[in-house]
Motif scaffolding. Structure first.
Motif, mmCIF file in Angstrom:
data_model
loop_
_atom_site.group_PDB
_atom_site.id
_atom_site.type_symbol
_atom_site.label_atom_id
_atom_site.label_comp_id
_atom_site.label_asym_id
_atom_site.label_seq_id
_atom_site.Cartn_x
_atom_site.Cartn_y
_atom_site.Cartn_z
ATOM 1 N N GLU A 29 11.900 -7.091 -4.435
ATOM 2 C CA GLU A 29 12.333 -7.095 -2.957
ATOM 3 C C GLU A 29 13.372 -5.685 -2.992
ATOM 4 O O GLU A 29 13.108 -4.942 -1.979
ATOM 5 C CB GLU A 29 13.360 -8.143 -2.671
ATOM 6 C CG GLU A 29 12.425 -9.544 -2.309
ATOM 7 C CD GLU A 29 13.280 -10.534 -1.977
ATOM 8 O OE1 GLU A 29 14.445 -10.423 -1.405
ATOM 9 O OE2 GLU A 29 12.804 -11.720 -1.974
ATOM 10 N N GLU A 30 14.175 -5.314 -3.936
ATOM 11 C CA GLU A 30 14.757 -4.170 -4.065
ATOM 12 C C GLU A 30 14.275 -3.119 -4.218
ATOM 13 O O GLU A 30 14.344 -2.144 -3.480
ATOM 14 C CB GLU A 30 15.866 -4.501 -5.204
ATOM 15 C CG GLU A 30 16.877 -3.409 -5.203
ATOM 16 C CD GLU A 30 17.895 -3.277 -4.154
ATOM 17 O OE1 GLU A 30 18.316 -2.283 -3.634
ATOM 18 O OE2 GLU A 30 18.010 -4.392 -3.136
ATOM 19 N N ALA A 32 11.017 -2.697 -3.127
ATOM 20 C CA ALA A 32 10.151 -2.465 -1.856
ATOM 21 C C ALA A 32 11.361 -1.994 -0.823
ATOM 22 O O ALA A 32 10.976 -1.017 0.108
ATOM 23 C CB ALA A 32 9.699 -3.764 -1.452
ATOM 24 N N ARG A 33 12.800 -2.355 -0.791
ATOM 25 C CA ARG A 33 13.587 -2.021 0.189
ATOM 26 C C ARG A 33 14.009 -0.440 -0.084
ATOM 27 O O ARG A 33 14.391 0.112 0.867
ATOM 28 C CB ARG A 33 14.828 -2.723 -0.125
ATOM 29 C CG ARG A 33 15.657 -3.261 1.084
ATOM 30 C CD ARG A 33 16.802 -4.121 0.710
ATOM 31 N NE ARG A 33 16.671 -5.455 0.728
ATOM 32 C CZ ARG A 33 16.605 -6.084 -0.325
ATOM 33 N NH1 ARG A 33 17.174 -6.060 -1.595
ATOM 34 N NH2 ARG A 33 16.439 -7.521 -0.210
ATOM 35 N N THR A 34 13.771 0.015 -1.457
ATOM 36 C CA THR A 34 14.331 1.419 -1.596
ATOM 37 C C THR A 34 13.362 2.342 -1.912
ATOM 38 O O THR A 34 13.411 3.464 -2.384
ATOM 39 C CB THR A 34 15.413 1.565 -2.791
ATOM 40 O OG1 THR A 34 14.559 0.881 -3.857
ATOM 41 C CG2 THR A 34 16.623 0.671 -2.337
ATOM 42 N N SER A 36 11.534 4.579 -0.169
ATOM 43 C CA SER A 36 11.708 5.850 0.400
ATOM 44 C C SER A 36 12.603 6.688 -0.367
ATOM 45 O O SER A 36 12.687 8.053 -0.217
ATOM 46 C CB SER A 36 12.326 5.584 1.869
ATOM 47 O OG SER A 36 13.496 5.258 1.800
ATOM 48 N N ALA A 62 8.016 -11.573 -0.611
ATOM 49 C CA ALA A 62 8.877 -10.307 -0.531
ATOM 50 C C ALA A 62 8.543 -9.813 0.946
ATOM 51 O O ALA A 62 9.401 -9.167 1.776
ATOM 52 C CB ALA A 62 8.534 -9.353 -1.482
ATOM 53 N N LEU A 66 11.340 -9.347 4.059
ATOM 54 C CA LEU A 66 11.715 -8.007 4.229
ATOM 55 C C LEU A 66 11.118 -7.607 5.526
ATOM 56 O O LEU A 66 10.968 -6.616 5.936
ATOM 57 C CB LEU A 66 11.493 -6.946 3.329
ATOM 58 C CG LEU A 66 12.077 -7.115 1.847
ATOM 59 C CD1 LEU A 66 11.428 -6.170 0.764
ATOM 60 C CD2 LEU A 66 13.522 -6.893 2.005
ATOM 61 N N SER A 67 10.139 -8.582 6.070
ATOM 62 C CA SER A 67 9.323 -8.047 7.150
ATOM 63 C C SER A 67 8.399 -7.092 6.958
ATOM 64 O O SER A 67 8.469 -6.095 7.836
ATOM 65 C CB SER A 67 10.141 -7.969 8.532
ATOM 66 O OG SER A 67 10.879 -9.200 8.624
ATOM 67 N N LYS A 68 8.061 -7.021 5.725
ATOM 68 C CA LYS A 68 7.033 -5.857 5.692
ATOM 69 C C LYS A 68 5.442 -6.475 5.035
ATOM 70 O O LYS A 68 5.266 -6.324 3.816
ATOM 71 C CB LYS A 68 7.741 -5.177 4.185
ATOM 72 C CG LYS A 68 8.886 -4.331 4.606
ATOM 73 C CD LYS A 68 9.006 -3.291 3.468
ATOM 74 C CE LYS A 68 10.330 -2.382 3.849
ATOM 75 N NZ LYS A 68 10.666 -1.198 2.961
ATOM 76 N N ILE A 379 19.893 -4.309 -7.813
ATOM 77 C CA ILE A 379 20.366 -2.970 -7.406
ATOM 78 C C ILE A 379 20.514 -2.239 -8.204
ATOM 79 O O ILE A 379 20.380 -0.708 -8.366
ATOM 80 C CB ILE A 379 21.645 -3.178 -6.391
ATOM 81 C CG1 ILE A 379 21.360 -3.764 -4.858
ATOM 82 C CG2 ILE A 379 22.377 -1.821 -5.994
ATOM 83 C CD1 ILE A 379 22.512 -4.248 -4.345
ATOM 84 N N HIS A 420 24.779 1.623 -1.917
ATOM 85 C CA HIS A 420 24.010 0.647 -2.046
ATOM 86 C C HIS A 420 24.789 -0.710 -2.115
ATOM 87 O O HIS A 420 24.337 -1.746 -2.596
ATOM 88 C CB HIS A 420 23.061 0.491 -3.057
ATOM 89 C CG HIS A 420 21.692 1.407 -2.679
ATOM 90 N ND1 HIS A 420 20.667 0.959 -1.909
ATOM 91 C CD2 HIS A 420 21.302 2.768 -2.833
ATOM 92 C CE1 HIS A 420 19.943 2.244 -1.704
ATOM 93 N NE2 HIS A 420 20.342 3.203 -2.256
#
Length: 427
Positions: A29-30, A32-34, A36, A62, A66-68, A379, A420
């Protein structure tokens, strides 16, 4: 300088190995979140583990969390198993960095490190097991250096807050910092908190094997580190901390050994003055002491025998008073939990000679963040990987087996963590 480019034969910046494990799912998840924050604004990554079905399920979870929804189609799956060296080699050949989430590392860690070194992938783990971490340094550091591979251990809650916290304290101190004591406190919400039993198992085997760690350390033939200023006194096994206004005990994790290895590296490589370090944890009031003494005595007795270890492993909740569980914490428990390290440092102002008299200046800093095991750890691990990818010129020039502080002392890792939710500050 670390090799960090992807290529047609090495298509992924990151491969998360053990992605379907309890901690691995939160690392997924982390990442996917970062994504970019990867090189040139995009991160190419894949998940790996023994079961394709479980990995698919983790990506699905995930994607939902994360709505992805695109994650299910965009993230590749690699089937790899610690027991099958060829599968590990194939995985490592495709990765710039392997994020290894498969523990206890004393049982499952070395084959992954070996495959990374032999196949040119960097390796980041979240181990809090000194025997594994120091064993990898002894056995693989020169080989990793030859191959230009960076093996960076303990990049989770063990031991980035402590290791980078000591460096942050040193960097904020005007003069020569000579000693630091850290005090950890953890708070939980109304529903309490617990830790997944993988960490409990690591502790059981670590205590059972403590003699082996001593003989491993002797093989390094290290000279004692020089001491500047007053020698830091060790506190007792249980004491009332005026700093925290509560009872405290020595911190039992890998932080002291990781910080010491970092200080040794910085002293030998950059002639920095080594900082002495003592690590402690607050445990609260008398009620908690009674519980802890009872659980501790039972643990120390049972851990000596194989039948005792089996009991401890089978019933973690009973023997730890609910602190460890096979199910791990719920998301609600995680959201309400946090940690705080307070660092008390002392040293000499710029005009004061470190060989003359007692330290004449003090500093207090803090590292605080979200729930330690499954929010802060992912993180820290992911930011360590992104730092290596984006700041390859700032890590040590040659490959090898490193602590976080040794690898990232000259990078912006602390700034990245601040952004973060793991915050470093002077207080």
């Amino acid at each position: 300088m670390a090799r960090v480019e992807t290529s047609s034969s090495r298509p992924y910046h990151l491969v998360i190995f053990g992605a379907s494990g309890f901690t691995g799912q939160f690392v997924v998840e982390e990442v996917a979140r970062t994504a970019s924050e990867g090189p040139k604004g995009s991160l190419k990554w894949a998940v790996a583990g023994r079961s394709k079905q479980k990995l698919e399920k983790v990506l699905e979870q995930a994607a939902g969390a994360l709505s992805k929804p695109e994650l299910r189609a965009e993230v590749d799956i690699i089937v790899a198993d610690v027991a099958e060296p060829d599968s590990l080699a194939a995985m490592c050949k495709q990765a710039v960095i392997v994020l290894n989430c498969v523990g206890p590392y004393r049982f499952y860690g070395e084959p992954v490190v070996k495959a990374c070194v032999e196949n040119g992938a960097h390796h980041i783990d979240i181990s809090g097991e000194p025997q594994f971490l120091e064993g990898m340094q002894l056995n693989y550091s020169s080989q990793a250096a030859e191959k230009g591979v960076y093996i960076i251990g303990s990049c989770g809650f063990d031991s980035i807050p402590a290791d980078m916290g000591v460096l942050y304290t040193r960097n904020q101190f005007k003069g020569t910092l000579t000693a630091v004591e850290s005090f950890l406190t953890v708070s939980a919400g109304a529903e309490g908190g617990c830790i997944h039993d993988g960490t409990w198992q690591s502790a059981i085997y670590g205590f059972a094997d403590s003699q082996k760690l001593q003989s491993l350390r002797r093989k390094f033939n290290h000279k004692p580190l020089p001491t500047a200023g007053t020698k830091l006194k060790r506190r007792g096994a249980l004491f009332y901390s005026n700093e925290l206004q509560q009872y405290s005990v020595p911190f039992m994790g890998s932080d002291p050994s990781v910080v010491k290895r970092t200080q040794r590296f910085l002293a030998e490589e950059y002639e920095a003055t080594p900082v002495q370090y003592g690590a402690y944890a607050g445990i609260g009031g008398i009620g908690n002491i009674i519980k802890m003494l009872f659980a501790g005595m039972m643990f120390l007795f049972l851990v000596k025998f194989s039948f005792g270890r089996n009991l401890l492993i089978k019933y973690p909740e009973f023997f730890s008073f609910g602190m460890f569980s096979k199910a791990g914490p719920t998301r609600k428990q995680m959201e309400a939990s946090s940690f705080q390290f307070t660092f008390y440092g002392e040293g000499y102002t710029e005009e004061q000679d470190t060989s003359q008299g007692k330290p004449n200046a003090k500093i207090r800093t803090r590292v605080q963040g979200p729930e330690a095991g499954y929010v802060a750890t992912p993180i820290a691990m992911v930011q360590a990987a992104l730092t290596l990818l984006n700041e390859a010129a700032a890590v040590p020039k040659k490959g090898g087996v490193y602590t976080p502080g040794a690898a990232f002392a000259k990078t912006t890792l602390v700034d990245r963590l601040n952004k973060h939710g793991i915050q470093f500050s002077v207080i």
